[in-house]
Each structure stands twice: as structure tokens, then as C-alpha cells.
Design a protein around this motif. Structure first.
Motif, PDB file in Angstrom:
ATOM      1  N   VAL A 192       4.577  -0.834   5.365  1.00 47.24           N
ATOM      2  CA  VAL A 192       3.143  -1.281   5.614  1.00 47.24           C
ATOM      3  C   VAL A 192       2.160  -0.254   5.909  1.00 47.24           C
ATOM      4  O   VAL A 192       0.890  -0.449   5.639  1.00 47.24           O
ATOM      5  N   SER A 193       2.703   0.881   6.365  1.00 47.14           N
ATOM      6  CA  SER A 193       1.641   2.290   6.541  1.00 47.14           C
ATOM      7  C   SER A 193       1.623   2.649   5.195  1.00 47.14           C
ATOM      8  O   SER A 193       0.745   3.553   5.246  1.00 47.14           O
ATOM      9  N   THR A 194       2.110   2.583   4.084  1.00 44.74           N
ATOM     10  CA  THR A 194       1.959   3.249   2.690  1.00 44.74           C
ATOM     11  C   THR A 194       0.676   3.116   2.230  1.00 44.74           C
ATOM     12  O   THR A 194       0.005   4.157   1.743  1.00 44.74           O
ATOM     13  N   PRO A 195       0.084   1.981   2.202  1.00 43.34           N
ATOM     14  CA  PRO A 195      -1.370   1.745   1.773  1.00 43.34           C
ATOM     15  C   PRO A 195      -2.379   2.812   2.483  1.00 43.34           C
ATOM     16  O   PRO A 195      -3.224   3.298   2.039  1.00 43.34           O
ATOM     17  N   ALA A 196      -2.120   2.802   3.782  1.00 41.94           N
ATOM     18  CA  ALA A 196      -3.069   3.454   4.462  1.00 41.94           C
ATOM     19  C   ALA A 196      -2.887   5.161   4.150  1.00 41.94           C
ATOM     20  O   ALA A 196      -3.836   5.902   4.116  1.00 41.94           O
TER      21      ALA A 196
END
Length: 73
Positions: free
Chosen positions: A31-35
């Protein structure tokens, strides 16, 4: 050692160094990959580092948005 400052929208200069503190859970990394991808788009010349885990190291190394990584553990 340079002072660490929390980002609040100010100009970061020509080639900023950005460090993202991650987690040792695979789901949290996913879930941190888009950031991380958004940081790369916003700051294409930045040196982006990620502090994660050996559990997620393969994923971290495969993500082109990250220039360097190290592990909490």
C-alpha cells in the motif's frame, strides 16, 4: 548530521534526499508503493531511500522508485 525535517509542502531544492520509513509487513509495503511512485513523479531528481525489512527487501529492490534501501532488522 543534517537536521531531519518533516515535509510540509516547502521547496526541497534541486536534488533533495527523501527517506521513507516503512514497515516489516508485506501488505504495508504494497500500500506504500503508490506514495513512493508519487514521490518519484513529484521529485524526479531526488535520491529516494526506503527503510524497510528483510521480509520485503525483494519488493523494495524491484521498485524503480526507490534508489536505495536498508532494513530495520
Amino acid at each position: 548530521m543534517p537536521e531531519l525535517i518533516r515535509y510540509a509542502g516547502e521547496h526541497l531544492g534541486a536534488k533533495p534526499h527523501i527517506v521513507v520509513l516503512g514497515s516489516c509487513k508485506v501488505g504495508n509495503f504494497v500500500v506504500s508503493t503508490p506514495a513512493l511512485q508519487g514521490l518519484r513523479r513529484r521529485f524526479p531528481d531526488a535520491a529516494i531511500g526506503f527503510i524497510g525489512s528483510e521480509l520485503t527487501a525483494d519488493f523494495e529492490q524491484a521498485l524503480s522508485s526507490i534508489d536505495w534501501r536498508c532494513s530495520w532488522d
